[in-house]
Scaffold this motif. Structure first.
Motif, PDB file in Angstrom:
ATOM      1  N   VAL A 287       0.837  -1.207   0.000  1.00 53.33           N
ATOM      2  CA  VAL A 287       0.000   0.000   0.000  1.00 53.33           C
ATOM      3  C   VAL A 287       0.867   1.251   0.000  1.00 53.33           C
ATOM      4  CG1 VAL A 287      -1.692   1.323   1.337  1.00 53.33           C
ATOM      5  CG2 VAL A 287      -1.964  -1.150   1.078  1.00 53.33           C
ATOM      6  N   THR A 288       1.959   1.228   0.753  1.00 55.02           N
ATOM      7  CA  THR A 288       2.860   2.380   0.781  1.00 55.02           C
ATOM      8  C   THR A 288       3.440   2.653  -0.600  1.00 55.02           C
ATOM      9  OG1 THR A 288       3.443   1.959   3.092  1.00 55.02           O
ATOM     10  CG2 THR A 288       4.946   3.323   1.819  1.00 55.02           C
ATOM     11  N   PHE A 289       3.871   1.603  -1.278  1.00 57.27           N
ATOM     12  CA  PHE A 289       4.410   1.769  -2.631  1.00 57.27           C
ATOM     13  C   PHE A 289       3.355   2.331  -3.577  1.00 57.27           C
ATOM     14  CE2 PHE A 289       4.822  -0.051  -6.900  1.00 57.27           C
ATOM     15  CZ  PHE A 289       6.033   0.506  -7.283  1.00 57.27           C
ATOM     16  N   ALA A 290       2.142   1.758  -3.522  1.00 61.22           N
ATOM     17  CA  ALA A 290       1.076   2.228  -4.413  1.00 61.22           C
ATOM     18  C   ALA A 290       0.698   3.677  -4.103  1.00 61.22           C
ATOM     19  CB  ALA A 290      -0.145   1.328  -4.283  1.00 61.22           C
ATOM     20  N   SER A 291       0.661   4.038  -2.819  1.00 59.61           N
ATOM     21  CA  SER A 291       0.290   5.401  -2.438  1.00 59.61           C
ATOM     22  C   SER A 291       1.302   6.415  -2.958  1.00 59.61           C
ATOM     23  CB  SER A 291       0.180   5.503  -0.911  1.00 59.61           C
ATOM     24  OG  SER A 291      -0.823   4.651  -0.419  1.00 59.61           O
ATOM     25  N   PHE A 292       2.580   6.130  -2.762  1.00 62.98           N
ATOM     26  CA  PHE A 292       3.602   7.055  -3.266  1.00 62.98           C
ATOM     27  C   PHE A 292       3.604   7.108  -4.791  1.00 62.98           C
ATOM     28  CE2 PHE A 292       5.669   6.506   0.974  1.00 62.98           C
ATOM     29  CZ  PHE A 292       5.678   7.848   1.318  1.00 62.98           C
ATOM     30  N   LEU A 293       3.304   5.985  -5.437  1.00 65.16           N
ATOM     31  CA  LEU A 293       3.248   5.966  -6.892  1.00 65.16           C
ATOM     32  C   LEU A 293       2.134   6.879  -7.402  1.00 65.16           C
ATOM     33  CD1 LEU A 293       4.123   4.766  -9.634  1.00 65.16           C
ATOM     34  CD2 LEU A 293       2.469   2.919  -9.210  1.00 65.16           C
ATOM     35  N   PHE A 294       0.915   6.705  -6.862  1.00 63.87           N
ATOM     36  CA  PHE A 294      -0.207   7.516  -7.318  1.00 63.87           C
ATOM     37  C   PHE A 294      -0.053   8.976  -6.902  1.00 63.87           C
ATOM     38  CE2 PHE A 294      -2.548   3.321  -7.091  1.00 63.87           C
ATOM     39  CZ  PHE A 294      -2.553   3.163  -8.466  1.00 63.87           C
ATOM     40  N   PHE A 295       0.552   9.211  -5.745  1.00 67.63           N
ATOM     41  CA  PHE A 295       0.770  10.575  -5.293  1.00 67.63           C
ATOM     42  C   PHE A 295       1.750  11.312  -6.216  1.00 67.63           C
ATOM     43  CE2 PHE A 295       2.608  13.885  -2.570  1.00 67.63           C
ATOM     44  CZ  PHE A 295       1.454  14.466  -2.073  1.00 67.63           C
ATOM     45  N   SER A 296       2.682  10.580  -6.811  1.00 67.70           N
ATOM     46  CA  SER A 296       3.701  11.183  -7.664  1.00 67.70           C
ATOM     47  C   SER A 296       3.200  11.429  -9.084  1.00 67.70           C
ATOM     48  CB  SER A 296       4.950  10.295  -7.719  1.00 67.70           C
ATOM     49  OG  SER A 296       5.458  10.050  -6.422  1.00 67.70           O
ATOM     50  N   LEU A 297       2.213  10.667  -9.515  1.00 68.08           N
ATOM     51  CA  LEU A 297       1.739  10.798 -10.888  1.00 68.08           C
ATOM     52  C   LEU A 297       0.829  12.004 -11.042  1.00 68.08           C
ATOM     53  CD1 LEU A 297       0.867   7.090 -11.783  1.00 68.08           C
ATOM     54  CD2 LEU A 297       2.820   8.414 -12.589  1.00 68.08           C
ATOM     55  N   PRO A 298       1.013  12.819 -12.087  1.00 68.27           N
ATOM     56  CA  PRO A 298       0.060  13.907 -12.354  1.00 68.27           C
ATOM     57  C   PRO A 298      -1.274  13.340 -12.809  1.00 68.27           C
ATOM     58  CG  PRO A 298       1.689  13.750 -14.104  1.00 68.27           C
ATOM     59  CD  PRO A 298       2.119  12.785 -13.044  1.00 68.27           C
ATOM     60  N   ILE A 299      -2.347  14.014 -12.462  1.00 73.07           N
ATOM     61  CA  ILE A 299      -3.671  13.451 -12.708  1.00 73.07           C
ATOM     62  C   ILE A 299      -3.971  13.347 -14.196  1.00 73.07           C
ATOM     63  CG2 ILE A 299      -4.890  15.669 -12.585  1.00 73.07           C
ATOM     64  CD1 ILE A 299      -7.119  14.091 -11.061  1.00 73.07           C
ATOM     65  N   PHE A 300      -3.408  14.250 -15.031  1.00 73.16           N
ATOM     66  CA  PHE A 300      -3.691  14.149 -16.460  1.00 73.16           C
ATOM     67  C   PHE A 300      -3.047  12.891 -17.052  1.00 73.16           C
ATOM     68  CE2 PHE A 300       0.199  16.686 -16.195  1.00 73.16           C
ATOM     69  CZ  PHE A 300       1.024  16.069 -17.119  1.00 73.16           C
ATOM     70  N   TRP A 301      -1.901  12.467 -16.494  1.00 73.60           N
ATOM     71  CA  TRP A 301      -1.260  11.245 -16.964  1.00 73.60           C
ATOM     72  C   TRP A 301      -2.053  10.016 -16.516  1.00 73.60           C
ATOM     73  CZ3 TRP A 301       1.571   9.460 -20.555  1.00 73.60           C
ATOM     74  CH2 TRP A 301       2.289   8.271 -20.421  1.00 73.60           C
ATOM     75  N   VAL A 302      -2.537  10.041 -15.283  1.00 67.69           N
ATOM     76  CA  VAL A 302      -3.402   8.958 -14.804  1.00 67.69           C
ATOM     77  C   VAL A 302      -4.643   8.856 -15.672  1.00 67.69           C
ATOM     78  CG1 VAL A 302      -4.787   8.149 -12.861  1.00 67.69           C
ATOM     79  CG2 VAL A 302      -2.551   9.152 -12.439  1.00 67.69           C
ATOM     80  N   ALA A 303      -5.219  10.003 -16.023  1.00 66.15           N
ATOM     81  CA  ALA A 303      -6.434  10.007 -16.843  1.00 66.15           C
ATOM     82  C   ALA A 303      -6.174   9.407 -18.217  1.00 66.15           C
ATOM     83  CB  ALA A 303      -6.956  11.433 -16.975  1.00 66.15           C
ATOM     84  N   VAL A 304      -5.049   9.742 -18.821  1.00 67.51           N
ATOM     85  CA  VAL A 304      -4.720   9.193 -20.138  1.00 67.51           C
ATOM     86  C   VAL A 304      -4.526   7.676 -20.057  1.00 67.51           C
ATOM     87  CG1 VAL A 304      -2.977   9.165 -21.957  1.00 67.51           C
ATOM     88  CG2 VAL A 304      -3.751  11.344 -21.016  1.00 67.51           C
ATOM     89  N   LEU A 305      -3.838   7.207 -19.023  1.00 72.46           N
ATOM     90  CA  LEU A 305      -3.654   5.759 -18.847  1.00 72.46           C
ATOM     91  C   LEU A 305      -4.996   5.052 -18.664  1.00 72.46           C
ATOM     92  CD1 LEU A 305      -0.546   5.652 -16.461  1.00 72.46           C
ATOM     93  CD2 LEU A 305      -0.598   5.223 -18.927  1.00 72.46           C
ATOM     94  N   LEU A 306      -5.891   5.660 -17.898  1.00 73.62           N
ATOM     95  CA  LEU A 306      -7.213   5.066 -17.689  1.00 73.62           C
ATOM     96  C   LEU A 306      -7.993   5.000 -18.996  1.00 73.62           C
ATOM     97  CD1 LEU A 306      -8.269   6.739 -14.306  1.00 73.62           C
ATOM     98  CD2 LEU A 306      -7.731   4.334 -14.684  1.00 73.62           C
TER      99      LEU A 306
END
Length: 511
Positions: free
Chosen positions: A137-156
């Motif tokens: 969970v710590t790894f996933a949290s830091f990963l998502f916290f570091s990613l910009p939301i527009f990049w997350v949106a494009v991946l989704l």
């Protein structure tokens, strides 16, 4: 209390006054709204420029123009709100009301889910400190916290929406994917439940086999093309919910609360067919919301009547069970109309939307419109949840770890109290004190932060209102957006202070 709130509101008024003044001047001086008309070749160019000048008061210096705008805002206190018009001459107040409804639809559900999931995961990682689950969970949290939301949106968009739509054309899982999903599920459950090595191996085996069997059943029964929950699914979910919520809320040994939860679950199972064949046919949004409130009231009433000495705790438990069972039955109602939506000519077998807030000219009843809303909300909601969840989980874990090391927690354990009682009744309340500030500030900033999300997903909300105003050098829409986000920041800051006082009796807001 009253004097504290009054002082905060007075201070907030002057802060907003200064902030809106600076924002208005910056927007007004950022360009010339008449430039496009000046460079155009329209035969009535002069008349158009004069009309726009009159609409936006461009012949008035920006400083005095701000006070004209402020006078319209002041009219809101007497029910005569006037936020001016945009460059097209449309009332900004009307545009703001439409945009707020769309944005609130986008961010409300996402933030509620993020808060619930973030708190649960943060608490469980604190209780399982330095375990594989905690590290994951710590790894996933830091990963998502570091990613910009527009990049997350494009991946989704690429891997969730487009990939899922392609898969639905021929929904076959395949042996390698089936094994992979089952093993990952087993590892997740093993990491989550923990325990001795023998218990962990048993959890891994049971979860892996159960997931594989469930996916095999879904594929053999063509569930992915004709999904449903059914009476069996409702019954299993209802009973499991009754037992699980009782165990978390008051403890499984509380027979009165367990009886109330099971009776509530049984009532939900008994109402499945009457709801499906009679009530759901004429469903509307007011009726849907009324049934949800009725489920909470009825469940709470059953828990209160059967609750024994701790009536209110039992009522709370049964109300939660009733709401979850009602949600599962409602989910089955939506799934009954999935094929009608999936095969619609407007959807054409690609239900996962990547842009917009609705399918144009879709039509259909309450259930089909609900599915359409869900498919359009899903990707932006996931994007917002991932970003909010990442920070909230870390804050909750840190706060919970600090509380669990306090002397009064060791005292509670030395008295022989169960782990559930120590965590829920003693630790959680104090752990929520700093978290309340984080949640309140996140809620206040969420609408302002939705600008990027709305832009990526083509969502016509307050973000688009703000961006269109900036592009057109149109101060009125920009100021409407800024006014709402500023008010929300002030209000939720005040709510955070009041939550501090309610959660911690040592804090007083009257002094």
């Amino acid at each position: 209390m009253a004097s504290f709130i009054t002082r905060r509101l007075i201070a907030a008024f002057f802060v907003l006054l200064a902030a809106t003044f600076l924002m208005y001047i910056l927007v007004a001086l950022s360009g010339d709204p008449l430039q496009e008309l000046r460079e155009g070749n329209a035969p009535n160019k002069i008349q158009l420029m004069e009309s726009l000048t009159a609409r936006l008061n461009l012949d008035v210096p920006p400083v005095f123009r701000y006070f004209l705008w402020l006078g319209g805002v002041a009219g809101c206190f007497i029910g005569q709100c006037d936020l001016g018009v945009n460059v097209q001459g449309l009332p900004v107040l009307t545009l703001l009301q439409q945009a707020m409804g769309s944005t609130l639809q986008l961010v409300t559900g996402a933030q509620i889910i993020a808060i619930i999931v973030g708190l649960i995961v943060g608490i469980t990682t604190a209780l399982r400190q330095y375990s594989g689950y905690d590290y994951s969970v710590t790894f996933a949290s830091f990963l998502f916290f570091s990613l910009p939301i527009f990049w997350v949106a494009v991946l989704l968009k690429q891997y969730t929406a487009i990939g899922f739509n392609d898969w639905l054309a021929d929904p076959q899982i395949g042996i390698p994917l089936l094994i992979g999903i089952s093993v990952v599920s087993g590892l997740l459950w093993m990491s989550l439940l923990g325990g001795a090595p023998r218990r962990r191996l048993i959890t891994l085996a049971v979860a892996t086999v159960s997931t594989g069997a469930l996916l095999t059943y879904f594929e053999l029964s063509n569930w992915f093309t004709t999904p449903s929950v059914g009476i069996v699914g409702v019954a299993v979910t209802a009973i499991a919910t009754a037992v699980g919520i009782t165990a978390i809320s008051v403890g499984i040994k509380d027979s009165h609360a367990l009886r109330g939860a099971l009776v509530t679950a049984g009532l939900g199972i008994a109402l499945y067919y009457p709801m499906t064949f009679y009530v759901f046919r004429g469903m509307s949004l007011p009726l849907f919301l009324g049934l949800a409130v009725g489920a909470i009231v009825v469940g709470g009433g059953i828990g209160y009547v059967l609750g024994g000495r701790d009536r209110w705790q039992s009522a709370r438990t049964s109300a939660i069970v009733s709401l979850i069972v009602a949600a599962v039955i409602a989910l089955d109602g939506f799934l009954l109309y999935w094929n009608a939506y999936f095969n619609s000519s407007r959807v054409n077998g690609r239900p996962m939307a990547t842009i917009g807030s609705e399918t144009p000219n879709l039509g259909g009843n309450f259930w089909i419109q609900g599915i359409d809303t869900f498919t359009h909300l899903l990707l932006p909601t996931i994007a917002i949840i991932l970003i909010s969840f990442a920070s909230l989980t870390r804050y909750t874990r840190a706060s919970m770890l600090e509380v669990m090391n306090q002397d009064y927690i060791r005292t509670a354990r030395s008295k022989g109290l169960t782990q559930r009682t120590v965590v829920v009744r003693h630790a959680l309340r104090n752990a929520l004190i700093p978290i309340s500030t984080v949640i309140a500030l996140d809620l206040g900033a969420l609408i302002g932060g939705a600008v990027i999300t709305e832009s990526v997903f083509g969502w016509s909300g307050m973000g688009q209102l703000f961006l269109n105003g900036l592009r057109a050098i149109d101060p009125n829409p920009v100021m409407a957006f800024f006014l709402i986000t500023g008010l929300l920041a002030v209000v939720f800051n005040l709510i955070a202070d009041l939550l501090y006082a309610s959660l911690d009796p040592r804090i007083r807001v009257s002094s």
